[in-house]
Design a protein around this motif. Structure first.
Motif, PDB file in Angstrom:
ATOM      1  N   PRO A   1       0.829  -1.208   0.000  1.00  0.00           N
ATOM      2  CA  PRO A   1       0.000   0.000   0.000  1.00  0.00           C
ATOM      3  C   PRO A   1       0.862   1.257   0.000  1.00  0.00           C
ATOM      4  N   ARG A   2       0.349   2.293  -0.641  1.00  0.00           N
ATOM      5  CA  ARG A   2       1.128   3.557  -0.701  1.00  0.00           C
ATOM      6  C   ARG A   2       1.259   4.189   0.674  1.00  0.00           C
ATOM      7  N   VAL A   3       0.133   4.180   1.404  1.00  0.00           N
ATOM      8  CA  VAL A   3       0.210   4.707   2.767  1.00  0.00           C
ATOM      9  C   VAL A   3       0.849   3.593   3.583  1.00  0.00           C
ATOM     10  N   SER A   4       2.102   3.765   3.926  1.00  0.00           N
ATOM     11  CA  SER A   4       2.843   2.650   4.520  1.00  0.00           C
ATOM     12  C   SER A   4       2.561   2.514   6.009  1.00  0.00           C
ATOM     13  N   ARG A   5       2.263   1.285   6.394  1.00  0.00           N
ATOM     14  CA  ARG A   5       1.902   0.991   7.771  1.00  0.00           C
ATOM     15  C   ARG A   5       2.519  -0.345   8.141  1.00  0.00           C
ATOM     16  N   VAL A   6       3.233  -0.375   9.246  1.00  0.00           N
ATOM     17  CA  VAL A   6       3.794  -1.620   9.758  1.00  0.00           C
ATOM     18  C   VAL A   6       3.030  -1.961  11.031  1.00  0.00           C
ATOM     19  N   VAL A   7       2.671  -3.234  11.183  1.00  0.00           N
ATOM     20  CA  VAL A   7       1.906  -3.671  12.356  1.00  0.00           C
ATOM     21  C   VAL A   7       2.753  -4.660  13.157  1.00  0.00           C
ATOM     22  N   VAL A   8       2.746  -4.517  14.481  1.00  0.00           N
ATOM     23  CA  VAL A   8       3.448  -5.490  15.329  1.00  0.00           C
ATOM     24  C   VAL A   8       2.489  -5.984  16.405  1.00  0.00           C
ATOM     25  N   GLY A   9       2.482  -7.302  16.620  1.00  0.00           N
ATOM     26  CA  GLY A   9       1.644  -7.889  17.670  1.00  0.00           C
ATOM     27  C   GLY A   9       2.418  -7.985  18.967  1.00  0.00           C
ATOM     28  N   VAL A  10       1.821  -7.508  20.067  1.00  0.00           N
ATOM     29  CA  VAL A  10       2.501  -7.560  21.368  1.00  0.00           C
ATOM     30  C   VAL A  10       1.541  -8.082  22.436  1.00  0.00           C
ATOM     31  N   ASP A  11       2.120  -8.467  23.567  1.00  0.00           N
ATOM     32  CA  ASP A  11       1.355  -8.829  24.749  1.00  0.00           C
ATOM     33  C   ASP A  11       1.775  -7.850  25.833  1.00  0.00           C
ATOM     34  N   VAL A  12       0.849  -7.063  26.348  1.00  0.00           N
ATOM     35  CA  VAL A  12       1.236  -6.043  27.340  1.00  0.00           C
ATOM     36  C   VAL A  12       1.867  -6.651  28.586  1.00  0.00           C
ATOM     37  N   ASP A  13       1.552  -7.930  28.874  1.00  0.00           N
ATOM     38  CA  ASP A  13       2.142  -8.583  30.049  1.00  0.00           C
ATOM     39  C   ASP A  13       3.513  -9.181  29.743  1.00  0.00           C
ATOM     40  N   ASP A  14       3.884  -9.207  28.464  1.00  0.00           N
ATOM     41  CA  ASP A  14       5.145  -9.855  28.077  1.00  0.00           C
ATOM     42  C   ASP A  14       5.700  -9.142  26.847  1.00  0.00           C
ATOM     43  N   MET A  15       5.996  -7.854  27.011  1.00  0.00           N
ATOM     44  CA  MET A  15       6.548  -7.082  25.885  1.00  0.00           C
ATOM     45  C   MET A  15       7.924  -7.645  25.540  1.00  0.00           C
ATOM     46  N   GLN A  16       8.187  -7.850  24.275  1.00  0.00           N
ATOM     47  CA  GLN A  16       9.464  -8.405  23.841  1.00  0.00           C
ATOM     48  C   GLN A  16      10.270  -7.302  23.155  1.00  0.00           C
ATOM     49  N   PRO A  17      11.262  -6.743  23.863  1.00  0.00           N
ATOM     50  CA  PRO A  17      11.993  -5.589  23.323  1.00  0.00           C
ATOM     51  C   PRO A  17      12.620  -5.862  21.955  1.00  0.00           C
ATOM     52  N   HIS A  18      13.120  -7.096  21.731  1.00  0.00           N
ATOM     53  CA  HIS A  18      13.764  -7.382  20.443  1.00  0.00           C
ATOM     54  C   HIS A  18      12.758  -7.323  19.287  1.00  0.00           C
ATOM     55  N   VAL A  19      11.499  -7.701  19.571  1.00  0.00           N
ATOM     56  CA  VAL A  19      10.460  -7.632  18.529  1.00  0.00           C
ATOM     57  C   VAL A  19      10.108  -6.162  18.274  1.00  0.00           C
ATOM     58  N   MET A  20       9.971  -5.382  19.346  1.00  0.00           N
ATOM     59  CA  MET A  20       9.669  -3.952  19.200  1.00  0.00           C
ATOM     60  C   MET A  20      10.779  -3.226  18.448  1.00  0.00           C
ATOM     61  N   GLU A  21      12.034  -3.517  18.793  1.00  0.00           N
ATOM     62  CA  GLU A  21      13.157  -2.843  18.120  1.00  0.00           C
ATOM     63  C   GLU A  21      13.153  -3.164  16.629  1.00  0.00           C
ATOM     64  N   PHE A  22      12.891  -4.424  16.292  1.00  0.00           N
ATOM     65  CA  PHE A  22      12.833  -4.824  14.888  1.00  0.00           C
ATOM     66  C   PHE A  22      11.717  -4.050  14.182  1.00  0.00           C
ATOM     67  N   ALA A  23      10.548  -3.973  14.833  1.00  0.00           N
ATOM     68  CA  ALA A  23       9.393  -3.287  14.247  1.00  0.00           C
ATOM     69  C   ALA A  23       9.680  -1.799  14.040  1.00  0.00           C
ATOM     70  N   LEU A  24      10.332  -1.183  15.031  1.00  0.00           N
ATOM     71  CA  LEU A  24      10.671   0.241  14.913  1.00  0.00           C
ATOM     72  C   LEU A  24      11.596   0.487  13.726  1.00  0.00           C
ATOM     73  N   ARG A  25      12.614  -0.396  13.577  1.00  0.00           N
ATOM     74  CA  ARG A  25      13.541  -0.234  12.449  1.00  0.00           C
ATOM     75  C   ARG A  25      12.829  -0.447  11.106  1.00  0.00           C
ATOM     76  N   ALA A  26      11.928  -1.440  11.092  1.00  0.00           N
ATOM     77  CA  ALA A  26      11.190  -1.734   9.853  1.00  0.00           C
ATOM     78  C   ALA A  26      10.321  -0.542   9.447  1.00  0.00           C
ATOM     79  N   ALA A  27       9.647   0.061  10.441  1.00  0.00           N
ATOM     80  CA  ALA A  27       8.784   1.214  10.154  1.00  0.00           C
ATOM     81  C   ALA A  27       9.618   2.412   9.703  1.00  0.00           C
ATOM     82  N   ALA A  28      10.731   2.662  10.400  1.00  0.00           N
ATOM     83  CA  ALA A  28      11.594   3.804  10.042  1.00  0.00           C
ATOM     84  C   ALA A  28      12.169   3.636   8.634  1.00  0.00           C
TER      85      ALA A  28
END
Length: 297
Positions: free
Chosen positions: A150-177
């Motif tokens: 899609p032209r309007v670029s959107r990256v989605v990441v699935g998380v669990d608020v009780d078990d946030m996984q920093p390595h998954v978040m960091e990957f998602a942040l880099r992918a979005a950036a």
């Protein structure tokens, strides 16, 4: 977008099947974005017929055919990414163990969602699911489709608020950036403590309050990421409902969907109908499965 300690080439598992060129080109795009080379792996099914050797006529035929398959894909890559270094990688037998072995030194493994020759429609034990479950580096599972990202670029990441996984978040942040995209952080739950157990009295109050408590908790978890990435549009989405359903719903207009491989929303723990496994089957966009750091395995 790649979360790994080496700058080895991105590895793509390629078979002769419809839609595979799209998978290889997607891998090339990721390699170009990451500034690495691309390794195109094709598996030749062994064993050879009785009496034949690798150097014999039959072996030559198998290898020649594999070389032709890889050469066709390489040509397609060079038309679109003329400066990308591409190396062939012919292996014998099932591609899954070879891809898992190469994941030790790769920043990313790319596989197709289905296709003959070892990448079927992801039944348990298929190449794609085996690789996504056991890879040492992130795995991108590409579902060939007609339309481009899609032209309007959107990256989605699935998380669990009780078990946030920093390595998954960091990957998602880099992918979005890297895509100049917004990042939607999705949490869903059907747990009784969130749903409540009945329509009357205090339980109903609890039932209403819980999701906003989860929303508050997620916003709190995201605060440090937002302060570190002020230019990134990070959105929190908390809803009652099955996490897989919410993620698949979010994937409809996304460039990429990212999930982890452990914890409540993960692949290893819930093989029988896991969130990640179900998402791999049904997501409308490519899915990246991010493994835990080596220390946590």
């Amino acid at each position: 977008m790649h979360d790994h300690h080496t700058a080895g080439p991105v590895v793509v598992g390629a078979v002769e099947a419809q839609g595979q060129e799209q998978v290889v080109l997607r891998a090339a795009e990721e390699a170009a974005r990451a500034g690495t080379g691309l390794r195109i792996m094709h598996a030749v099914e062994w064993p050879l017929p009785a009496g034949a050797t690798e150097a014999g006529a039959d072996g030559g035929t198998f290898v020649d055919r594999a070389e032709r398959v890889i050469a066709r894909f390489t040509e397609a890559v060079h038309r679109k990414f003329p400066d990308l270094a591409v190396e062939p990688d012919i292996v014998s037998g099932s591609p899954a163990p070879a891809l898992i072995e190469r994941s030790v030194a790769a920043p990313l493994i790319v596989v197709g969602h289905r296709g003959k020759g070892g990448f079927p429609r992801l039944p348990l034990g298929s190449v794609s699911l085996q690789v996504a479950t056991h890879s040492h580096c992130p795995v991108l599972v590409v579902r060939p489709r007609g339309r481009a990202e899609p032209r309007v670029s959107r990256v989605v990441v699935g998380v669990d608020v009780d078990d946030m996984q920093p390595h998954v978040m960091e990957f998602a942040l880099r992918a979005a950036a890297a895509r100049d995209a917004s990042l939607e952080v999705v949490h869903g739950s059907t747990r009784p403590d969130i749903l409540g157990t009945g329509p009357t009295g205090p339980l109903l109050v609890g039932h209403q309050k819980r999701p906003s408590a989860a929303q508050d908790l997620l916003e709190e978890e995201l605060a440090p990421y937002r302060s570190r990435h002020p230019d990134l549009d990070i959105r929190a989405r908390v809803e009652r409902g099955r996490p897989a359903g919410l993620l698949v719903d979010s994937s409809r207009y996304a460039a990429l969907l990212i999930v982890g491989t452990h914890g409540r929303t993960g692949l290893r723990r819930l093989m029988l109908g896991s969130v990640s496994g179900e998402v791999l089957h049904t997501a409308a966009c490519p899915v990246v499965v991010v493994p835990p750091p080596e220390a946590e395995k």
